[in-house]
Design a protein around this motif. Structure first.
Motif, PDB file in Angstrom:
ATOM      1  N   LEU A   1       0.330  18.707 -10.080  1.00 13.55           N
ATOM      2  CA  LEU A   1      -0.193  17.728  -9.119  1.00 13.55           C
ATOM      3  C   LEU A   1       0.515  17.839  -7.773  1.00 13.55           C
ATOM      4  CD1 LEU A   1      -2.260  15.395  -8.955  1.00 13.55           C
ATOM      5  CD2 LEU A   1      -0.390  13.845  -9.543  1.00 13.55           C
ATOM      6  N   SER A   2       1.811  18.111  -7.808  1.00 10.57           N
ATOM      7  CA  SER A   2       2.580  18.206  -6.569  1.00 10.57           C
ATOM      8  C   SER A   2       2.427  19.557  -5.884  1.00 10.57           C
ATOM      9  CB  SER A   2       4.067  17.957  -6.843  1.00 10.57           C
ATOM     10  OG  SER A   2       4.590  18.956  -7.703  1.00 10.57           O
ATOM     11  N   GLY A   3       1.894  20.548  -6.599  1.00 11.34           N
ATOM     12  CA  GLY A   3       1.719  21.874  -6.029  1.00 11.34           C
ATOM     13  C   GLY A   3       2.971  22.725  -6.044  1.00 11.34           C
ATOM     14  N   THR A   4       4.042  22.233  -6.694  1.00 10.37           N
ATOM     15  CA  THR A   4       5.284  23.014  -6.731  1.00 10.37           C
ATOM     16  C   THR A   4       5.200  24.165  -7.722  1.00 10.37           C
ATOM     17  OG1 THR A   4       6.220  21.483  -8.366  1.00 10.37           O
ATOM     18  CG2 THR A   4       6.693  21.059  -6.041  1.00 10.37           C
ATOM     19  N   GLY A   5       4.441  23.983  -8.812  1.00  5.90           N
ATOM     20  CA  GLY A   5       4.277  25.024  -9.809  1.00  5.90           C
ATOM     21  C   GLY A   5       5.504  25.193 -10.682  1.00  5.90           C
TER      22      GLY A   5
ATOM     23  N   PHE B   1      -6.968  20.541  -8.018  1.00  2.00           N
ATOM     24  CA  PHE B   1      -7.946  20.047  -7.038  1.00  2.00           C
ATOM     25  C   PHE B   1      -7.662  18.594  -6.690  1.00  2.00           C
ATOM     26  CE2 PHE B   1     -12.000  17.942  -6.130  1.00  2.00           C
ATOM     27  CZ  PHE B   1     -12.435  18.677  -5.039  1.00  2.00           C
ATOM     28  N   ALA B   2      -7.358  17.773  -7.709  1.00  6.68           N
ATOM     29  CA  ALA B   2      -7.068  16.358  -7.471  1.00  6.68           C
ATOM     30  C   ALA B   2      -5.810  16.190  -6.629  1.00  6.68           C
ATOM     31  CB  ALA B   2      -6.907  15.628  -8.806  1.00  6.68           C
ATOM     32  N   GLY B   3      -4.793  17.018  -6.890  1.00  8.56           N
ATOM     33  CA  GLY B   3      -3.559  16.914  -6.131  1.00  8.56           C
ATOM     34  C   GLY B   3      -3.756  17.223  -4.656  1.00  8.56           C
ATOM     35  N   VAL B   4      -4.468  18.301  -4.377  1.00  9.36           N
ATOM     36  CA  VAL B   4      -4.734  18.672  -2.980  1.00  9.36           C
ATOM     37  C   VAL B   4      -5.583  17.595  -2.301  1.00  9.36           C
ATOM     38  CG1 VAL B   4      -5.879  20.343  -1.487  1.00  9.36           C
ATOM     39  CG2 VAL B   4      -4.501  21.139  -3.412  1.00  9.36           C
ATOM     40  N   GLY B   5      -6.600  17.120  -3.003  1.00  4.34           N
ATOM     41  CA  GLY B   5      -7.473  16.095  -2.430  1.00  4.34           C
ATOM     42  C   GLY B   5      -6.739  14.790  -2.174  1.00  4.34           C
ATOM     43  N   TYR B   6      -5.858  14.401  -3.101  1.00  7.43           N
ATOM     44  CA  TYR B   6      -5.123  13.148  -2.936  1.00  7.43           C
ATOM     45  C   TYR B   6      -4.189  13.215  -1.730  1.00  7.43           C
ATOM     46  CZ  TYR B   6      -1.908   9.326  -3.802  1.00  7.43           C
ATOM     47  OH  TYR B   6      -1.140   8.199  -3.648  1.00  7.43           O
TER      48      TYR B   6
ATOM     49  N   GLU C   1       0.823  -1.208   0.000  1.00  8.78           N
ATOM     50  CA  GLU C   1       0.000   0.000   0.000  1.00  8.78           C
ATOM     51  C   GLU C   1       0.858   1.260   0.000  1.00  8.78           C
ATOM     52  OE1 GLU C   1      -4.026  -1.757   2.168  1.00  8.78           O
ATOM     53  OE2 GLU C   1      -2.737  -0.355   3.222  1.00  8.78           O
ATOM     54  N   LEU C   2       2.043   1.187   0.611  1.00 12.09           N
ATOM     55  CA  LEU C   2       2.953   2.329   0.550  1.00 12.09           C
ATOM     56  C   LEU C   2       3.451   2.531  -0.881  1.00 12.09           C
ATOM     57  CD1 LEU C   2       5.041   1.781   3.812  1.00 12.09           C
ATOM     58  CD2 LEU C   2       3.197   3.414   3.425  1.00 12.09           C
ATOM     59  N   PHE C   3       3.775   1.427  -1.565  1.00  9.95           N
ATOM     60  CA  PHE C   3       4.140   1.526  -2.976  1.00  9.95           C
ATOM     61  C   PHE C   3       2.947   2.017  -3.797  1.00  9.95           C
ATOM     62  CE2 PHE C   3       7.514  -1.732  -1.987  1.00  9.95           C
ATOM     63  CZ  PHE C   3       8.593  -0.910  -2.322  1.00  9.95           C
ATOM     64  N   ALA C   4       1.751   1.574  -3.424  1.00  8.74           N
ATOM     65  CA  ALA C   4       0.545   1.975  -4.153  1.00  8.74           C
ATOM     66  C   ALA C   4       0.306   3.481  -4.032  1.00  8.74           C
ATOM     67  CB  ALA C   4      -0.667   1.204  -3.633  1.00  8.74           C
ATOM     68  N   ALA C   5       0.636   4.056  -2.876  1.00  5.86           N
ATOM     69  CA  ALA C   5       0.456   5.500  -2.697  1.00  5.86           C
ATOM     70  C   ALA C   5       1.340   6.267  -3.676  1.00  5.86           C
ATOM     71  CB  ALA C   5       0.791   5.888  -1.261  1.00  5.86           C
ATOM     72  N   ALA C   6       2.580   5.810  -3.838  1.00  6.80           N
ATOM     73  CA  ALA C   6       3.484   6.466  -4.785  1.00  6.80           C
ATOM     74  C   ALA C   6       3.070   6.184  -6.228  1.00  6.80           C
ATOM     75  CB  ALA C   6       4.918   5.990  -4.554  1.00  6.80           C
ATOM     76  N   ALA C   7       2.665   4.937  -6.515  1.00  2.00           N
ATOM     77  CA  ALA C   7       2.256   4.582  -7.872  1.00  2.00           C
ATOM     78  C   ALA C   7       1.011   5.353  -8.290  1.00  2.00           C
ATOM     79  CB  ALA C   7       2.013   3.078  -7.972  1.00  2.00           C
ATOM     80  N   THR C   8       0.093   5.579  -7.356  1.00  2.00           N
ATOM     81  CA  THR C   8      -1.120   6.334  -7.669  1.00  2.00           C
ATOM     82  C   THR C   8      -0.789   7.756  -8.092  1.00  2.00           C
ATOM     83  OG1 THR C   8      -2.385   5.013  -6.087  1.00  2.00           O
ATOM     84  CG2 THR C   8      -3.340   7.103  -6.767  1.00  2.00           C
ATOM     85  N   PHE C   9       0.211   8.343  -7.426  1.00  7.42           N
ATOM     86  CA  PHE C   9       0.627   9.692  -7.799  1.00  7.42           C
ATOM     87  C   PHE C   9       1.111   9.720  -9.249  1.00  7.42           C
ATOM     88  CE2 PHE C   9       3.535  13.232  -8.200  1.00  7.42           C
ATOM     89  CZ  PHE C   9       2.876  14.259  -7.551  1.00  7.42           C
ATOM     90  N   THR C  10       1.940   8.733  -9.646  1.00 10.18           N
ATOM     91  CA  THR C  10       2.430   8.707 -11.030  1.00 10.18           C
ATOM     92  C   THR C  10       1.291   8.438 -12.008  1.00 10.18           C
ATOM     93  OG1 THR C  10       3.009   6.340 -10.980  1.00 10.18           O
ATOM     94  CG2 THR C  10       4.694   7.904 -10.266  1.00 10.18           C
ATOM     95  N   LEU C  11       0.335   7.591 -11.616  1.00  6.20           N
ATOM     96  CA  LEU C  11      -0.803   7.321 -12.496  1.00  6.20           C
ATOM     97  C   LEU C  11      -1.612   8.584 -12.736  1.00  6.20           C
ATOM     98  CD1 LEU C  11      -2.042   3.898 -11.068  1.00  6.20           C
ATOM     99  CD2 LEU C  11      -1.005   4.273 -13.315  1.00  6.20           C
ATOM    100  N   LEU C  12      -1.856   9.353 -11.684  1.00  5.94           N
ATOM    101  CA  LEU C  12      -2.588  10.610 -11.842  1.00  5.94           C
ATOM    102  C   LEU C  12      -1.806  11.591 -12.711  1.00  5.94           C
ATOM    103  CD1 LEU C  12      -3.936  11.112  -8.195  1.00  5.94           C
ATOM    104  CD2 LEU C  12      -5.293  10.589 -10.232  1.00  5.94           C
TER     105      LEU C  12
END
Length: 233
Positions: A182-186, A206-211, A129-140
């Motif tokens: 997505l990361s909010g760095t701009g 919005f998706a980045g902040v929500g995730y 699930e920790l890997f899934a959290a990072a993988a989800t970010f790349t998928l988005l």
């Protein structure tokens, strides 16, 4: 030079892959991110990169399967996306790029939702699930980058940049914009200037902040609670 014991046993590798499919997907995504800049400028390079979809997309479907989502939906998106992507590159048919990009965007969003459901399914945080959290970010990030590509195909003046502002943005530029948003760095060198493009960018913000707030925050909270419980025993 002696190999690590893990690599001497194919069974262990298979077992590791079966236990952590999200880690494989994350590794494939990051590897493609590293090799694509060397391929972006040439047609042959784009063909090779398109062929990498034959690995990344099935991995995405595999992750969906392991997260108990509907597998046939993922394959219905993946197969035509791969075929159209390779045909558009091999035959130099830009018109097919928008269609294949739309399918790939839908696939990555579908897989991201599947992984989020997988992570929210229980109150225990596993290694996968920790890997899934990072993988989800790349998928988005990939999903929105493909959405940017579709937006640019439909509305050619959607994006601009500091370098050659009049030309369409390349894939690596749109992916950079997606990660930055997505990361909010701009960032300031790739910008949406069309109304449609700005709408898609705002959706990604919005998706980045929500995730980060809902999913990453939950994973961190459960991990800290587990640590406190283990220490109290």
């Amino acid at each position: 030079m002696a190999l690590h014991p893990l690599f001497r046993s194919p069974r262990r590798l298979v077992a590791l892959a079966a236990a952590h499919p999200s880690a494989l997907l994350l590794a494939a995504q990051l590897l493609s991110l590293l090799v694509y800049p060397a391929m972006d400028a040439t047609r042959d390079g784009r063909v090779v990169f398109g062929a990498m979809a034959l690995v990344v997309v099935p991995l995405t479907v595999w992750v969906v399967r392991n997260s108990r989502s509907t597998n046939w939906v993922a394959w219905a998106l993946a197969v035509p996306a791969i075929v159209l992507s390779l045909v558009s590159i091999a035959l130099d048919r830009p018109g097919l790029v928008a269609v294949s990009s739309a399918l790939e965007s839908a696939l990555y969003f579908y897989a991201a939702i599947a992984l989020i459901r997988y992570m929210l399914d229980d109150h225990r945080v596993s290694v996968d699930e920790l890997f899934a959290a990072a993988a989800t970010f790349t998928l988005l990030a990939w999903g929105f980058a493909y959405a940017f590509l579709v937006c640019q195909a439909l509305y050619p003046d959607s994006f601009t940049g500091m370098v050659e502002p009049e030309r369409p943005r390349r894939w690596i530029e749109l992916l950079f914009l997606s990660f930055s948003t997505l990361s909010g760095t701009g960032n300031g060198d790739i910008m949406p200037i069309g109304a449609q493009a700005r709408a898609v960018v705002m959706l990604e913000q919005f998706a980045g902040v929500g995730y980060i707030a809902a999913v990453v925050g939950r994973v961190i909270g459960l991990t800290l609670n587990r640590t406190r419980t283990d220490r109290s025993r």
